[in-house]
Motif scaffolding. Structure first.
Motif, PDB file in Angstrom:
ATOM      1  N   THR A  52      20.146 -32.458  -2.455  1.00 56.43           N
ATOM      2  CA  THR A  52      21.065 -33.580  -2.594  1.00 56.43           C
ATOM      3  C   THR A  52      22.194 -33.084  -3.479  1.00 56.43           C
ATOM      4  O   THR A  52      21.945 -32.654  -4.614  1.00 56.43           O
ATOM      5  CB  THR A  52      20.377 -34.807  -3.226  1.00 56.43           C
ATOM      6  N   THR A  54      26.102 -34.135  -4.666  1.00 58.49           N
ATOM      7  CA  THR A  54      27.070 -35.213  -4.670  1.00 58.49           C
ATOM      8  C   THR A  54      28.065 -35.064  -5.808  1.00 58.49           C
ATOM      9  O   THR A  54      27.785 -34.409  -6.807  1.00 58.49           O
ATOM     10  CB  THR A  54      26.346 -36.579  -4.750  1.00 58.49           C
ATOM     11  N   GLU A  58      32.144 -38.092  -3.249  1.00 63.17           N
ATOM     12  CA  GLU A  58      31.621 -37.691  -1.946  1.00 63.17           C
ATOM     13  C   GLU A  58      30.203 -37.135  -2.064  1.00 63.17           C
ATOM     14  O   GLU A  58      29.860 -36.487  -3.042  1.00 63.17           O
ATOM     15  CB  GLU A  58      32.533 -36.613  -1.353  1.00 63.17           C
ATOM     16  N   THR A  59      29.396 -37.382  -1.036  1.00 56.48           N
ATOM     17  CA  THR A  59      28.079 -36.782  -0.916  1.00 56.48           C
ATOM     18  C   THR A  59      28.164 -35.694   0.145  1.00 56.48           C
ATOM     19  O   THR A  59      28.517 -35.966   1.290  1.00 56.48           O
ATOM     20  CB  THR A  59      27.021 -37.836  -0.535  1.00 56.48           C
ATOM     21  N   ASP A  62      22.564 -34.924   1.598  1.00 55.72           N
ATOM     22  CA  ASP A  62      21.723 -36.038   1.173  1.00 55.72           C
ATOM     23  C   ASP A  62      20.278 -35.762   1.584  1.00 55.72           C
ATOM     24  O   ASP A  62      19.882 -36.038   2.711  1.00 55.72           O
ATOM     25  CB  ASP A  62      22.216 -37.338   1.793  1.00 55.72           C
ATOM     26  N   GLN A 123      18.706 -31.451  -6.969  1.00 61.26           N
ATOM     27  CA  GLN A 123      19.810 -32.389  -7.101  1.00 61.26           C
ATOM     28  C   GLN A 123      20.939 -31.715  -7.863  1.00 61.26           C
ATOM     29  O   GLN A 123      20.714 -31.201  -8.968  1.00 61.26           O
ATOM     30  CB  GLN A 123      19.390 -33.669  -7.845  1.00 61.26           C
ATOM     31  N   ILE A 125      24.630 -32.763  -9.207  1.00 60.50           N
ATOM     32  CA  ILE A 125      25.569 -33.857  -9.416  1.00 60.50           C
ATOM     33  C   ILE A 125      26.791 -33.263 -10.095  1.00 60.50           C
ATOM     34  O   ILE A 125      26.720 -32.854 -11.258  1.00 60.50           O
ATOM     35  CB  ILE A 125      24.951 -34.985 -10.272  1.00 60.50           C
TER      36      ILE A 125
END
Length: 178
Positions: A52, A54, A58-59, A62, A123, A125
């Protein structure tokens, strides 16, 4: 071995040698225990790495299955595959490379966080992220010049902002030029 250092620490009158021995023991014991803990927490599941990725706008991925993720972190460059040991880290300005089915997608990130979990999920971010092929090298160089001219400012806040700008735009130019 550990007991010898503990006894040395308790009964030696020379504080310098004592603290040096204690630091050696702490480093030795911590590294071994930490390594065993991380290795034992690594997943023994399949070969899927679920990403994931992001940013605030915007992602990009996912919970998508990918082969490998490469990131620049404050602890160094990392290549992450399925069953990687769990980590939490900070992304530094640089390229995030995602490899899947013999294709590679490259993104420039300004900063962010990284988490690798025991279930082989990752993840990312990012504060800001953009595909590298959408960046303009002349605009990045112009910003690099702008911030470089302010690095020696007498105003502390201006100087710190300039140092961050130099770090980000230097990494951006490097990312564009490959």
């Amino acid at each position: 071995f550990k007991h010898f250092f503990f006894i040395h620490f308790c009964f030696n009158n020379n504080r310098h040698i004592t603290m040096q021995a204690f630091r050696s023991l702490a480093r030795f014991g911590t590294q071994k225990a930490f390594t065993r803990t991380l290795a034992s927490e690594a997943s023994t599941g399949g070969n899927a790495l679920n990403l994931t990725f992001t940013s605030s706008t915007e992602t990009f991925f996912d919970n998508t299955s990918v082969d490998q993720v490469n990131v620049s972190s404050t602890d160094g460059d990392l290549g992450i595959l399925a069953n990687h040991v769990p980590i939490i880290g900070t992304l530094k300005p640089g390229v995030v490379s995602v490899q899947n089915n013999n294709t590679e997608s490259k993104f420039f990130v300004s900063s962010g966080t990284l988490t690798v979990n025991t279930d082989s999920s990752v993840q990312l971010i990012a504060e800001e992220a953009v595909p590298v092929d959408q960046l303009d090298v002349s605009a990045a160089r112009k910003q690099l010049e702008h911030y470089s001219s302010r690095v020696n400012s007498s105003d502390a806040a201006d100087r710190v902002e300039a140092e961050i700008g130099v770090e980000v735009y230097t990494a951006m130019v490097k990312a564009i030029e490959g």
